[in-house]
Design an enzyme around this catalytic site. Structure first.
Site, mmCIF file in Angstrom:
data_model
loop_
_atom_site.group_PDB
_atom_site.id
_atom_site.type_symbol
_atom_site.label_atom_id
_atom_site.label_comp_id
_atom_site.label_asym_id
_atom_site.label_seq_id
_atom_site.Cartn_x
_atom_site.Cartn_y
_atom_site.Cartn_z
ATOM 1 N N LYS A 1 32.655 46.166 42.645
ATOM 2 C CA LYS A 1 33.656 46.834 43.315
ATOM 3 C C LYS A 1 32.750 48.380 43.359
ATOM 4 O O LYS A 1 32.913 48.482 45.015
ATOM 5 C CB LYS A 1 34.911 47.666 42.943
ATOM 6 C CG LYS A 1 35.837 45.835 43.039
ATOM 7 C CD LYS A 1 37.540 46.573 42.986
ATOM 8 C CE LYS A 1 37.736 45.448 43.070
ATOM 9 N NZ LYS A 1 39.349 44.751 42.944
ATOM 10 N N LYS B 1 33.945 35.021 44.024
ATOM 11 C CA LYS B 1 34.777 34.367 44.091
ATOM 12 C C LYS B 1 35.956 34.407 44.762
ATOM 13 O O LYS B 1 35.607 35.422 45.471
ATOM 14 C CB LYS B 1 36.101 34.883 42.870
ATOM 15 C CG LYS B 1 35.875 36.710 43.216
ATOM 16 C CD LYS B 1 37.306 36.525 41.717
ATOM 17 C CE LYS B 1 37.820 38.224 42.229
ATOM 18 N NZ LYS B 1 38.529 38.853 41.722
ATOM 19 N N LYS C 1 40.612 38.420 47.829
ATOM 20 C CA LYS C 1 41.994 39.612 49.070
ATOM 21 C C LYS C 1 41.221 40.330 49.916
ATOM 22 O O LYS C 1 41.399 40.367 51.097
ATOM 23 C CB LYS C 1 42.972 39.250 48.897
ATOM 24 C CG LYS C 1 43.540 40.119 47.853
ATOM 25 C CD LYS C 1 44.902 40.334 47.356
ATOM 26 C CE LYS C 1 45.376 40.303 45.989
ATOM 27 N NZ LYS C 1 45.192 41.039 45.438
HETATM 28 P P1 ATP Z 1 40.861 42.433 44.968
HETATM 29 O O1 ATP Z 1 40.185 40.989 45.512
HETATM 30 O O2 ATP Z 1 41.837 43.168 46.035
HETATM 31 O O3 ATP Z 1 40.107 42.582 44.323
HETATM 32 P P2 ATP Z 1 41.838 40.248 43.160
HETATM 33 O O4 ATP Z 1 42.587 39.122 43.989
HETATM 34 O O5 ATP Z 1 40.727 39.916 42.427
HETATM 35 O O6 ATP Z 1 41.931 41.220 43.808
HETATM 36 P P3 ATP Z 1 44.168 40.838 41.959
HETATM 37 O O7 ATP Z 1 45.117 41.020 42.676
HETATM 38 O O8 ATP Z 1 44.819 42.029 40.890
HETATM 39 O O9 ATP Z 1 43.004 40.315 42.578
HETATM 40 O O10 ATP Z 1 43.566 38.812 41.578
HETATM 41 C C1 ATP Z 1 45.865 38.958 40.698
HETATM 42 C C2 ATP Z 1 45.310 37.762 39.408
HETATM 43 O O11 ATP Z 1 44.242 36.176 40.714
HETATM 44 C C3 ATP Z 1 44.757 37.479 37.839
HETATM 45 O O12 ATP Z 1 44.427 36.915 37.500
HETATM 46 C C4 ATP Z 1 43.204 37.228 38.681
HETATM 47 O O13 ATP Z 1 42.018 36.468 37.813
HETATM 48 C C5 ATP Z 1 43.441 36.489 39.909
HETATM 49 N N1 ATP Z 1 42.913 35.709 40.467
HETATM 50 C C6 ATP Z 1 41.451 35.996 41.440
HETATM 51 N N2 ATP Z 1 41.022 35.601 42.048
HETATM 52 C C7 ATP Z 1 40.901 34.446 41.597
HETATM 53 C C8 ATP Z 1 40.206 32.584 42.566
HETATM 54 N N3 ATP Z 1 39.422 33.463 43.427
HETATM 55 N N4 ATP Z 1 40.374 32.184 41.232
HETATM 56 C C9 ATP Z 1 41.228 32.025 40.455
HETATM 57 N N5 ATP Z 1 42.149 33.026 40.480
HETATM 58 C C10 ATP Z 1 42.156 34.412 40.898
#
Ligand code: ATP
Ligand code: LTN
Length: 350
Positions: A133, A215, A218
């Protein structure tokens, strides 16, 4: 998952005061930093729904975490409401589980400070999420972004969970939470249950449709890289059709085929079919057919969630009442842990 009893001696004693042994506890949170993706859903959220009967669960919208990157106020407010509505829409039940918004319970920010004073600069510097980040938001590498894991440790430890169901990307943060909790307990006596990450095999790391080595996220600037839980059927089909694959033109799971592997994992997570079954299903067929099948399966999986989401969003009064009820219940649990931690540290409580 370990089958050993992870309760501390203090908890075992507390437990014996009651007749029935307590259910194991689980807690997880999600940031309202945008509409969740299929990655969030398959990696974490969907598993939460199934855990509600077996565990005493708590789930929160981590709005304080989301401001570690800049948020536009009106949009941020909407995203917090939408995320809470989505938790309900995927099937989390406020009668069974504790559902709340992190900032409604001030104990999170309070315990985060105490824990920050027990977290080392070196430990935080090693966090891959911080490094990612910081690289992505080079103009805003703020203290909150760096201290993010101390707040996450507070979210978790306040509720004394045994398990933290997250996607594979959060394992490092969970391990740091354990280290901080063990350090704290060693210094001041048993305050915190030591939690374990609980990572499901299926869907633990869904990848970007455009850059399948990364990964699915969002907050990706390219909307074609992710499927949002609010995407309509046409958008879902279009995004899958554009997904990056390879020139092999054969649906099989193999090294170097990141794009196809990712689509196979998504299809497997949604349909419950194994990878060899999927290979057989698409034998002799091209990527076009395969992508259309993946899209169709995802559209059907999301359809009922989208319908329920629209209903919850229409009833703002109900949403607010549920948030309020969650905040009150969460506050009661969190306050106890915070007071205990402060007392053990030597603070004067009045
Ligand atoms: P951002 O992209 O805004 O940093 P994020 O989607 O990576 O956010 P969170 O919203 O905090 O992160 O994630 C919520 C949950 O989703 C967490 O348990 C995280 O491990 C899971 N998660 C996030 N991205 C993935 C992915 N690509 N595959 C599987 N699990 C995921
Ligand atoms: N850091 C997590 C979100 C998060 C979380 C938590 C997850 C904040 N607090 C407590 C589990 C438990 C993320 O970025 N996915």
């Amino acid at each position: 998952m370990s089958t050993q009893n992870p309760m501390t001696p203090a908890e075992t004693a507390e437990n014996q005061e009651h007749t029935a042994p307590r259910k194991k506890r689980a807690l997880s949170c999600i940031q309202p930093s945008g509409i969740p993706t299929l990655g969030n859903y398959l990696g974490a959220m969907r598993n939460w729904v199934g855990m509600q009967d077996e565990f005493d669960c708590a789930f929160a919208v981590a709005d304080l975490h989301a401001i570690t990157v800049r948020q536009e106020p009106a949009k941020f407010r909407r995203q917090i409401n939408e995320m809470f509505a989505l938790l309900l829409a995927i099937g989390l039940d406020p009668e069974k589980s504790l559902l709340f918004v992190q900032s409604h319970v001030p104990a999170h920010a309070e315990l985060a400070w105490l824990l920050a004073c027990h977290t080392q600069f070196g430990e935080l510097s090693r966090m891959t999420q911080f490094k990612d980040k910081a690289a992505k938001h080079a103009d805003n590498i703020n203290l909150g972004l760096f201290a993010y894991p101390a707040l996450m440790a507070a979210d978790i430890l306040l509720y004394q969970p045994d398990y933290v169901p997250v996607g594979a990307d959060q394992k490092q943060h969970c391990e740091l939470t354990r280290d901080i909790a063990i350090r704290f307990n060693n210094l001041y006596g048993n305050v915190f249950t030591i939690p374990e990450p609980y990572i499901m095999k299926n869907g633990a790391r869904i990848r970007s449709l455009q850059e399948p080595t990364r990964k699915m996220s969002k907050s990706d600037e390219n909307a074609n890289a992710y499927i949002s839980l609010k995407d309509d059927p046409d958008t879902i089909l279009r995004k899958f059709k554009r997904a990056v694959t390879d020139s092999d033109a054969c649906v099989r799971y193999a090294e170097g085929k990141d794009g196809v592997n990712n689509l196979m994992e998504i299809y497997s997570a949604v349909t419950g079919r194994t990878l060899p079954e999927i290979e057989r299903e698409f034998e002799g067929k091209g990527y076009g057919d395969f992508k259309a099948a993946v899209a169709e399966a995802v559209i059907e999986e999301l359809r009922p969630i989208q319908q329920r989401f629209d209903e919850y969003m229409k009833d703002k009064a109900q949403l607010e009442a549920l948030m309020k009820q969650g905040a009150e219940r969460a506050y009661a649990v969190a306050r106890r842990t915070l007071s205990k931690a402060m007392k053990k540290m030597g603070f004067v409580l009045v």
